[in-house]
Scaffold this active site. Structure first.
Site, mmCIF file in Angstrom:
data_model
loop_
_atom_site.group_PDB
_atom_site.id
_atom_site.type_symbol
_atom_site.label_atom_id
_atom_site.label_comp_id
_atom_site.label_asym_id
_atom_site.label_seq_id
_atom_site.Cartn_x
_atom_site.Cartn_y
_atom_site.Cartn_z
ATOM 1 N N SER A 291 1.003 -1.170 0.086
ATOM 2 C CA SER A 291 -0.133 0.125 -0.478
ATOM 3 C C SER A 291 1.026 1.450 0.161
ATOM 4 O O SER A 291 1.679 1.321 0.535
ATOM 5 C CB SER A 291 -1.019 -0.361 1.546
ATOM 6 N N GLU A 304 -7.434 -10.489 -5.663
ATOM 7 C CA GLU A 304 -8.635 -9.927 -6.201
ATOM 8 C C GLU A 304 -9.230 -10.137 -7.248
ATOM 9 O O GLU A 304 -10.301 -9.803 -7.913
ATOM 10 C CB GLU A 304 -8.802 -8.481 -5.573
#
Ligand code: ARG
Length: 472
Positions: A291, A304
């Site tokens: 991140s 994902e």
């Protein structure tokens, strides 16, 4: 849109396009913009060349064109192929699609003989055969990718055939299973998926070439010959159906959508398992990203994205279904809209299958965490009930009730079932003996499930062996 005057076809001296004989003005720019398909159907060039070669040879063998002309066409097609392979082929919007781009280039290379290639053929059967060949290849590739994924799963399942993990229903701990057993569930699903692509291939493997525009051909063509030259089982039996039908693509997209659904479920489990709350598996940096603001993060982005791809793939099935719905026979230009969704779906599926196989090989299970979780949530309660049935000959419903009381007691004390003392058990059911503890561990629970297809490691290993042989 390129509009280079020197590229504008004047080939037949009839006008600006190959079909320009009865037209007197250039198509409006917007007309060209909506009509042009070369930007995407260039992906059919290899199939188009294969179809043209088979057609030219058949025309020659049947005496529809002379062998001199036929050889000239085949040599010209070889030169076109060289250009396509080396990236020097001039793709031009004004020739609309791949079929006319190749034919126009052939004419530039060998002259007017090129015009004989289209004898007894229409773009309608030409595109039908090209697209069918492409979808057939895509099905074959997908089967290979599914088998590679199955092999990746098998390898991990074999290593972790004994590794305990919680089995869930409603995502609540249900009964202990093994990680190998869980992975093998997906081997079964992907095996059926491969079967669906094989079935679709068998059904689509009929050759539409020779249907011509829609009604067949007055020339003495041999459709058996072109069909077998292109690896089809037989020619299609109705010329209208041949140029009108795209259910072969719909079927392949259905199989792709079901596969993508299975992939999304495995992807979701990977997402769950990698959270610190589950802590079942770890992915390496190869399949995670960080991140930009939270330094501790390691996100399972590949999983994902695979989870999401089903949207695109099922969207493609929806797109093509709606395109085909209500179309009158035979060919309509609507059908040019078959390619983009199909290409997109198979691109997305291929990437998903490859990435999933990569992730399966990449993941490291935390067997300690999984085993610990396997015992949580009173996961061996069914084993206690089964013990009461087997040992005390209790009706299962009564055993269920007794076990419920034991769970209630343990829950009240904040302990596991196996932590209850014999006295505490006997308070609930006096006939319970010390033997009961043997069935209350997750390992004993899993090992006892020896029914065919059950989670007992011996059963899991038997299924692994069967699949290994099947995929060898
Ligand atoms: N580009 C067209 C397609 O993909 C080829 C067939 C066109 N046929 C026709 N008669 N306009 O469907």
């Amino acid at each position: 849109m390129t509009d280079n005057a020197s590229n504008t076809p004047k080939a037949n001296g009839q006008g600006q396009a190959m079909w320009g004989g009865r037209f007197s003005a250039k198509p409006a720019e917007l007309m060209q913009a909506i009509n042009v398909s070369i930007g995407f159907d260039k992906r059919l060039w290899a199939q188009d060349l294969a179809g043209s070669r088979a057609h030219a040879r058949m025309l020659m063998n049947q005496g529809v064109i002379s062998s001199h002309d036929g050889e000239e066409i085949l040599e010209g097609l070889a030169r076109v192929e060289d250009e396509l392979l080396s990236g020097t082929f001039p793709f031009r919007d004004e020739y609309e699609d791949i079929h006319m781009n190749i034919e126009a280039r052939l004419r530039e290379l060998i002259g007017p003989t090129a015009g004989r290639l289209h004898t007894a053929r229409s773009r309608n059967d030409q595109v039908a055969v090209d697209f069918r060949l492409w979808v057939r290849d895509a099905c074959d590739r997908t089967v290979g990718q599914l088998e590679a994924l199955q092999k990746a799963l098998l390898a991990r399942a074999e290593t972790y055939a004994d590794a305990l993990m919680p089995g869930f229903t409603h995502l609540q701990p249900a009964q202990p299973v093994t990680f190998g057993h869980h992975l093998m569930a997906y081997v079964e699903m992907f095996g059926r998926d491969a079967g669906r692509f094989r079935d679709a291939r068998t059904r689509m493997n009929e050759c539409p070439l020779g249907a011509a525009a829609l009604a067949g051909s007055p020339f003495p063509i041999d459709r058996q010959q072109t069909a077998s030259a292109l690896g089809f089982d037989r020619p299609t039996a109705n010329s209208l159906d041949s140029v009108s039908s795209r259910d072969f693509a719909l079927e392949a997209l259905s199989a792709a959508s079901i596969t993508a659904t299975h992939l999304s479920r495995l992807a979701e489990e990977i997402v769950l398992w990698t959270t610190p709350m589950f802590g079942f598996i770890k992915l390496t940096d190869a399949f995670t990203t960080g991140s930009s603001i939270m330094p501790q993060k390691k996100n399972p982005d590949a999983a994902e994205l695979i989870r999401a791809k089903v949207g695109r793939i099922l969207g493609s099935l929806t797109t093509l279904t709606v395109v085909m719905k209500g179309l009158p026979l035979a060919y309509s230009k609507d059908m040019q809209e078959d390619k983009v969704p199909t290409f997109e779906a198979f691109d997305a599926l291929e990437l998903s299958l490859l990435a999933m196989a990569g992730m399966i090989a990449d993941l490291t299970p935390n067997t300690e965490n999984m085993a610990k979780a396997a015992g949580a949530g009173f996961s061996t309660a069914t084993d206690l009930a089964d013990w009461l049935v087997r040992t005390l000959n209790m009706p299962f419903r009564d055993a269920h009730h007794v076990t419920g009381s034991a769970v209630k007691t343990a829950e009240g004390l904040g302990v596991d079932l196996a932590d209850l003392s014999l006295a505490q058990f006997q308070e609930i059911e006096p006939r319970i003996t010390n033997d009961v503890y043997a069935v209350l561990t997750p390992a004993a629970s899993a090992a006892s499930r020896m029914s065919y297809g059950g989670t007992a490691p011996a059963q899991v290993r038997a299924q692994i062996a069967r699949w290994k042989e099947q995929l060898a």
